[in-house]
Design a protein around this motif. Structure first.
Motif, PDB file in Angstrom:
ATOM      1  N   SER A 235       0.827  -1.203   0.000  1.00 17.63           N
ATOM      2  CA  SER A 235       0.000   0.000   0.000  1.00 17.63           C
ATOM      3  C   SER A 235       0.862   1.254   0.000  1.00 17.63           C
ATOM      4  O   SER A 235       0.541   2.241  -0.676  1.00 17.63           O
ATOM      5  N   SER A 236       1.965   1.221   0.747  1.00 20.37           N
ATOM      6  CA  SER A 236       2.880   2.362   0.791  1.00 20.37           C
ATOM      7  C   SER A 236       3.483   2.612  -0.581  1.00 20.37           C
ATOM      8  O   SER A 236       3.587   3.764  -1.037  1.00 20.37           O
ATOM      9  N   ALA A 237       3.880   1.537  -1.268  1.00 21.53           N
ATOM     10  CA  ALA A 237       4.453   1.670  -2.613  1.00 21.53           C
ATOM     11  C   ALA A 237       3.431   2.258  -3.575  1.00 21.53           C
ATOM     12  O   ALA A 237       3.748   3.123  -4.407  1.00 21.53           O
ATOM     13  N   ARG A 238       2.182   1.804  -3.456  1.00 22.02           N
ATOM     14  CA  ARG A 238       1.107   2.328  -4.309  1.00 22.02           C
ATOM     15  C   ARG A 238       0.874   3.819  -4.032  1.00 22.02           C
ATOM     16  O   ARG A 238       0.698   4.615  -4.954  1.00 22.02           O
ATOM     17  N   TYR A 239       0.867   4.170  -2.749  1.00 25.87           N
ATOM     18  CA  TYR A 239       0.651   5.570  -2.369  1.00 25.87           C
ATOM     19  C   TYR A 239       1.721   6.473  -2.965  1.00 25.87           C
ATOM     20  O   TYR A 239       1.412   7.532  -3.536  1.00 25.87           O
ATOM     21  N   TYR A 240       2.996   6.076  -2.854  1.00 23.86           N
ATOM     22  CA  TYR A 240       4.081   6.914  -3.374  1.00 23.86           C
ATOM     23  C   TYR A 240       4.086   6.956  -4.906  1.00 23.86           C
ATOM     24  O   TYR A 240       4.498   7.949  -5.507  1.00 23.86           O
ATOM     25  N   ALA A 241       3.598   5.887  -5.527  1.00 20.88           N
ATOM     26  CA  ALA A 241       3.457   5.900  -6.993  1.00 20.88           C
ATOM     27  C   ALA A 241       2.395   6.914  -7.391  1.00 20.88           C
ATOM     28  O   ALA A 241       2.579   7.694  -8.336  1.00 20.88           O
ATOM     29  N   TRP A 242       1.307   6.928  -6.668  1.00 19.93           N
ATOM     30  CA  TRP A 242       0.245   7.919  -6.909  1.00 19.93           C
ATOM     31  C   TRP A 242       0.784   9.328  -6.691  1.00 19.93           C
ATOM     32  O   TRP A 242       0.522  10.227  -7.486  1.00 19.93           O
ATOM     33  N   LYS A 243       1.522   9.482  -5.613  1.00 18.72           N
ATOM     34  CA  LYS A 243       2.040  10.804  -5.267  1.00 18.72           C
ATOM     35  C   LYS A 243       2.951  11.336  -6.360  1.00 18.72           C
ATOM     36  O   LYS A 243       2.926  12.536  -6.683  1.00 18.72           O
ATOM     37  N   SER A 244       3.760  10.459  -6.946  1.00 20.88           N
ATOM     38  CA  SER A 244       4.670  10.888  -8.007  1.00 20.88           C
ATOM     39  C   SER A 244       3.920  11.332  -9.262  1.00 20.88           C
ATOM     40  O   SER A 244       4.424  12.101 -10.075  1.00 20.88           O
ATOM     41  N   LEU A 245       2.682  10.828  -9.382  1.00 19.18           N
ATOM     42  CA  LEU A 245       1.845  11.190 -10.533  1.00 19.18           C
ATOM     43  C   LEU A 245       0.912  12.355 -10.211  1.00 19.18           C
ATOM     44  O   LEU A 245       0.123  12.773 -11.054  1.00 19.18           O
ATOM     45  N   GLY A 246       1.009  12.844  -8.999  1.00 15.08           N
ATOM     46  CA  GLY A 246       0.177  13.973  -8.600  1.00 15.08           C
ATOM     47  C   GLY A 246      -1.253  13.593  -8.260  1.00 15.08           C
ATOM     48  O   GLY A 246      -2.141  14.449  -8.216  1.00 15.08           O
ATOM     49  N   THR A 247      -1.485  12.294  -7.988  1.00 14.64           N
ATOM     50  CA  THR A 247      -2.834  11.840  -7.637  1.00 14.64           C
ATOM     51  C   THR A 247      -3.178  12.231  -6.209  1.00 14.64           C
ATOM     52  O   THR A 247      -2.371  12.034  -5.305  1.00 14.64           O
ATOM     53  N   ASN A 248      -4.363  12.760  -6.022  1.00 11.61           N
ATOM     54  CA  ASN A 248      -4.774  13.235  -4.704  1.00 11.61           C
ATOM     55  C   ASN A 248      -5.462  12.124  -3.913  1.00 11.61           C
ATOM     56  O   ASN A 248      -6.655  12.172  -3.635  1.00 11.61           O
ATOM     57  N   LYS A 249      -4.687  11.095  -3.553  1.00 14.54           N
ATOM     58  CA  LYS A 249      -5.200   9.995  -2.745  1.00 14.54           C
ATOM     59  C   LYS A 249      -4.236   9.739  -1.595  1.00 14.54           C
ATOM     60  O   LYS A 249      -3.030   9.958  -1.725  1.00 14.54           O
TER      61      LYS A 249
END
Length: 268
Positions: A235-249
């Motif tokens: 989940s942490s890896a998914r979160y940081y992947a989202w963050k790098s794409l600018g996803t607001n999750k």
């Protein structure tokens, strides 16, 4: 006289001061939190309204400027203003203006933070309905809230994540909290130290809230192929992947997504 030498804590006095006479020195004060002010106004209780601490600068020879400066209590001033109070009883001290910032730091540093578990104990003693129902929900499953100085490994049936459980209860009541705890209990055994991680509990609840017809037993079987630590790492890896794409999750969204992914996977 040395700077600050005049200040004696025991000589502080209490004075009724016009709200308009209280000055906030922006050089050392934090930014006003408007959300906190609104919350304080909505939950105003005279028994909880402590006198702000102010400095009487007029006692220092040669000083020019506002007389009463707020060292501790600018949010209480804002609350008083919004509620239409014209005066506030203040605790007045006398320190050199150059010492105000130091006193501001010390007053905030010396406060003892009320841990969520300590707050929970007090709420339960006071008969808070939510606290009583959460305890009943835990009792029914042989669980309890961890004691403040207890270590997680000492009692496998202790849950430390009281703040997360209170949020889950607020959103889903005892049914939502109960189903969340049931998923954990049927998925991981007592040796898994992270099974009652607050974010993990919230993520599980988010998933089952979005999928009310989910088969809890099937969910437990699917998730049991991962340890809580592995699920949190994914989940942490998914979160940081989202963050790098600018996803607001957030992290909880990532946990819920990983749970959804595991539940729908036909094979590993």
């Amino acid at each position: 006289m040395a700077v600050g030498e005049k200040y004696v804590l025991g000589n502080a006095r209490f004075v009724e001061i016009p709200v308009s006479d209280l000055f906030v020195d922006k050089k050392y004060q934090r930014e006003l939190n408007e959300v906190a002010v609104k919350r304080m106004v909505a939950n105003y209780d005279t028994n909880l309204f402590e006198p702000p601490t102010v400095n009487d600068r007029s006692e220092w020879d040669g000083y020019k400027g506002p007389r009463f400066t707020l060292i501790d209590g600018q949010h209480r001033k804002a609350v008083a203003k919004k509620m239409g109070f014209t005066t506030i009883t203040c605790r007045v001290v006398s320190v050199h203006p150059e010492m105000e910032a130091n006193l501001f730091v010390e007053l905030n540093r010396q406060r003892i933070w009320l841990a969520p578990i300590a707050a929970w104990k007090a709420e339960l003693t006071a008969g808070n309905p939510a606290a009583v129902e959460i305890k009943a929900c835990l009792d029914a499953r042989g669980l309890r809230v961890m004691n403040q100085n207890e270590k997680s490994r000492e009692h496998s049936n202790s849950v430390a994540a009281i703040s997360s459980m209170k949020k889950i209860y607020a959103r889903g009541g005892t049914v939502g909290l109960g189903r969340t705890l049931d998923v954990v209990l049927m998925t991981w055994d007592e040796g898994e130290g992270s099974r009652f991680n607050g974010s993990l509990l919230t993520g599980i609840h988010k998933f089952i809230s979005k999928n009310p017809k989910v088969d809890i037993e099937k969910l437990g079987q699917k998730l049991s192929r991962l340890t809580p630590t592995q699920l949190l790492a994914k989940s942490s890896a998914r979160y940081y992947a989202w963050k790098s794409l600018g996803t607001n999750k957030g992290v909880v969204d990532a946990i819920a997504d990983e749970i959804s992914k595991a539940y729908r996977r036909s094979s590993w």
